[in-house]
Scaffold this motif. Sequence first.
Motif, PDB file in Angstrom:
ATOM      1  N   ILE A 299     -62.014  80.815 103.356  1.00 33.68           N
ATOM      2  CA  ILE A 299     -60.967  81.575 104.041  1.00 33.68           C
ATOM      3  C   ILE A 299     -60.528  82.758 103.188  1.00 33.68           C
ATOM      4  O   ILE A 299     -60.343  83.874 103.681  1.00 33.68           O
ATOM      5  CB  ILE A 299     -59.771  80.659 104.375  1.00 33.68           C
ATOM      6  CG1 ILE A 299     -60.153  79.670 105.495  1.00 33.68           C
ATOM      7  CG2 ILE A 299     -58.553  81.480 104.789  1.00 33.68           C
ATOM      8  CD1 ILE A 299     -59.120  78.593 105.724  1.00 33.68           C
ATOM      9  N   PHE A 303     -60.752  86.631 104.425  1.00 31.79           N
ATOM     10  CA  PHE A 303     -59.601  87.506 104.585  1.00 31.79           C
ATOM     11  C   PHE A 303     -59.628  88.673 103.601  1.00 31.79           C
ATOM     12  O   PHE A 303     -59.044  89.716 103.849  1.00 31.79           O
ATOM     13  CB  PHE A 303     -58.315  86.694 104.420  1.00 31.79           C
ATOM     14  CG  PHE A 303     -57.924  85.939 105.670  1.00 31.79           C
ATOM     15  CD1 PHE A 303     -58.856  85.568 106.612  1.00 31.79           C
ATOM     16  CD2 PHE A 303     -56.607  85.605 105.903  1.00 31.79           C
ATOM     17  CE1 PHE A 303     -58.499  84.886 107.763  1.00 31.79           C
ATOM     18  CE2 PHE A 303     -56.231  84.918 107.050  1.00 31.79           C
ATOM     19  CZ  PHE A 303     -57.180  84.563 107.978  1.00 31.79           C
ATOM     20  N   VAL A 348     -53.339  85.376 112.666  1.00 30.39           N
ATOM     21  CA  VAL A 348     -54.197  84.377 113.291  1.00 30.39           C
ATOM     22  C   VAL A 348     -53.650  84.061 114.674  1.00 30.39           C
ATOM     23  O   VAL A 348     -52.502  84.326 114.978  1.00 30.39           O
ATOM     24  CB  VAL A 348     -54.283  83.078 112.450  1.00 30.39           C
ATOM     25  CG1 VAL A 348     -54.946  83.352 111.123  1.00 30.39           C
ATOM     26  CG2 VAL A 348     -52.901  82.486 112.225  1.00 30.39           C
ATOM     27  N   THR A 414     -61.649  86.528 115.164  1.00 29.88           N
ATOM     28  CA  THR A 414     -61.640  85.082 114.933  1.00 29.88           C
ATOM     29  C   THR A 414     -62.671  84.359 115.791  1.00 29.88           C
ATOM     30  O   THR A 414     -63.056  83.234 115.470  1.00 29.88           O
ATOM     31  CB  THR A 414     -60.252  84.503 115.240  1.00 29.88           C
ATOM     32  OG1 THR A 414     -59.863  84.899 116.563  1.00 29.88           O
ATOM     33  CG2 THR A 414     -59.220  85.011 114.245  1.00 29.88           C
ATOM     34  N   HIS A 437     -57.752  80.748 114.042  1.00 25.35           N
ATOM     35  CA  HIS A 437     -57.975  80.394 112.645  1.00 25.35           C
ATOM     36  C   HIS A 437     -58.570  78.991 112.501  1.00 25.35           C
ATOM     37  O   HIS A 437     -59.028  78.616 111.425  1.00 25.35           O
ATOM     38  CB  HIS A 437     -56.633  80.483 111.910  1.00 25.35           C
ATOM     39  CG  HIS A 437     -56.721  80.342 110.432  1.00 25.35           C
ATOM     40  ND1 HIS A 437     -57.478  81.176 109.639  1.00 25.35           N
ATOM     41  CD2 HIS A 437     -56.136  79.451 109.586  1.00 25.35           C
ATOM     42  CE1 HIS A 437     -57.346  80.817 108.371  1.00 25.35           C
ATOM     43  NE2 HIS A 437     -56.549  79.778 108.316  1.00 25.35           N
ATOM     44  N   THR A 469     -53.910  76.291 106.889  1.00 23.62           N
ATOM     45  CA  THR A 469     -53.189  77.421 107.458  1.00 23.62           C
ATOM     46  C   THR A 469     -53.518  78.709 106.707  1.00 23.62           C
ATOM     47  O   THR A 469     -54.135  78.685 105.636  1.00 23.62           O
ATOM     48  CB  THR A 469     -51.668  77.207 107.412  1.00 23.62           C
ATOM     49  OG1 THR A 469     -51.215  77.334 106.058  1.00 23.62           O
ATOM     50  CG2 THR A 469     -51.293  75.829 107.954  1.00 23.62           C
ATOM     51  N   GLU A 470     -53.050  79.827 107.235  1.00 16.15           N
ATOM     52  CA  GLU A 470     -53.275  81.105 106.577  1.00 16.15           C
ATOM     53  C   GLU A 470     -52.569  81.179 105.225  1.00 16.15           C
ATOM     54  O   GLU A 470     -52.885  82.036 104.397  1.00 16.15           O
ATOM     55  CB  GLU A 470     -52.833  82.268 107.469  1.00 16.15           C
ATOM     56  CG  GLU A 470     -51.364  82.281 107.822  1.00 16.15           C
ATOM     57  CD  GLU A 470     -51.034  81.493 109.081  1.00 16.15           C
ATOM     58  OE1 GLU A 470     -50.029  81.835 109.728  1.00 16.15           O
ATOM     59  OE2 GLU A 470     -51.775  80.559 109.427  1.00 16.15           O
ATOM     60  N   ASP A 471     -51.621  80.286 104.969  1.00 14.10           N
ATOM     61  CA  ASP A 471     -50.941  80.215 103.676  1.00 14.10           C
ATOM     62  C   ASP A 471     -51.482  79.079 102.809  1.00 14.10           C
ATOM     63  O   ASP A 471     -50.871  78.723 101.798  1.00 14.10           O
ATOM     64  CB  ASP A 471     -49.440  80.025 103.883  1.00 14.10           C
ATOM     65  CG  ASP A 471     -48.792  81.242 104.519  1.00 14.10           C
ATOM     66  OD1 ASP A 471     -49.141  82.367 104.141  1.00 14.10           O
ATOM     67  OD2 ASP A 471     -47.947  81.061 105.413  1.00 14.10           O
TER      68      ASP A 471
END
Length: 532
Positions: A299, A303, A348, A414, A437, A469-471
């Motif tokens: 990921i 990104f 996302v 995506t 995502h 998650t994106e975090d």
Amino acid sequence: MATPFRWDFPYPSKRAPVIARNVVATSQPLASQAGIRMLQDGGNAIDAILAAAITLTVVEPCNNGIGSDAFAQIFDGERLHGYTGSGRSPSAWSPERFEQYDEMPRLGWDSVTVPGAVQTWVDLHERFGVTPFDTLFESAIEYAERGFHVGHKTAPLWQRSAETYKEFEPFQKHFCVGGRAPDAGELYVRPELADTLRDIAETRGESFYRGALARRIVDQSSAEGGCISLDDLDEHRGIWQVPLSVNYRDVRLHELPPSGQGLAALIALGILKYTDVAAKTPDSADWMHLQIEAMKIAIRAAFDHIADIDVMGQFISIDDLLDERSLRQAAAAIRTKAADLPPLELPVSNDTVYLAAADASGIMVSYIQSNYMGFGSGIVIDGTGIAMQNRGAGFVLTKNHPNQVGGRKRPFHTIIPGFVTAHDGSPLAAFGVMGGHMQHQGHVQMVSRMYDHHQNPQAASDAPRWHVTEDFDVVLEQGVDPRVASELHERGHSVSIEAEEHRFGGAQLICRLDDGYCAGSDHRKEGCSLGF
């Protein structure tokens, strides 16, 4: 010959696998029926996938539409082909235009890139279809004109969107007739869309890119402060590509090249093949930890680097990202504790349709179509029923980033259709896990379940999922053993359990057997697999 899968069902299931010589799997029963109808009327899997995809623009508008983008992988009986149907940003866009924003807009014309779905239908049919082009539209036109009953999972998404797009008058006129979004089971008609579909069918898409529909799109864009021009629409072209791939155990996973995020699934599996993940018990903390750590690395790479392939190559090569030595080193760096990585910047979304089809002649199709976020930008071309996607939200504002917003660029995408072959190139599976995502993560989980642990496609789909998650937090789907969640937390993962199934996407899978196919369809969606 014995089938390659186990036929036990270790997870609660609301679906049974469908085994037949001709199969279609989609997220909506009416679309699956439209595809099967094509096959029964003498069409092939391409005709089936296109009829189903066009029908989905009518009956599942909260995830896709005529204003969508689309991607496909097609095994034609001899070899695999890739098709990227994403549109470019308007030529008038520039970084300076977006200096007024703190982040890429998700609504309005400054989120709209040229839609590629209609051209995808034309190009795939021209190369592989066998039935007349206009017959692909028959089911969709019927449902738009006479009405369709809104599905029980579609209705809540539609109702939430009514508030999101309350300031967009053409949206409200088309999608909230009578001042409200429809309830589940309610009959809903879209006569304007029926006329639009007829126009596209009769002109083989010319109207959308160069004719009457194109002029309506451009006129409304100009009136409302947008930038899309007739030249932007006229110059749109899809791309035929050779898919990227990596070997994983006894199979090979194929993904489309950037700007889609399929490269991340290849990176993750490329790392995992140098671990002992296949020896771990499915659903255990050991099994999930290895996959999650590999996915975090993938990921982060996605990104940081994935962008329009014409631009991305100026920064880094795909060969570098898939370098075997680097993948092996990344695998060796995975420890028993979770690695720390900084948060990310790309947005996302969870809103897409994925579908697959296969026929007795050996053609298999993996296809995905999406607005991006719900109904997309909120822009509906007045009087047509065309909802415009918001794929421009996939750009970033970061200066000198390969995915920085600009003119005539394809944004980070995506949506990714997956395909698995044997090492000799023979087809094994057309599959995907719709849901923003979740998609690359879902591909990793499906491949491991089916080819490390021989779970049949329905069981692989039924299993509870993990989501990074994106975090880089870890969300586990309800159904994962709480002891596994506790162990992952002890390893340093930020873990939560979530009952909301929307985050975990929706899989559709078709796997080749010795003489036929086995199809699975996700209970997290309202669709089904059908066959004969």
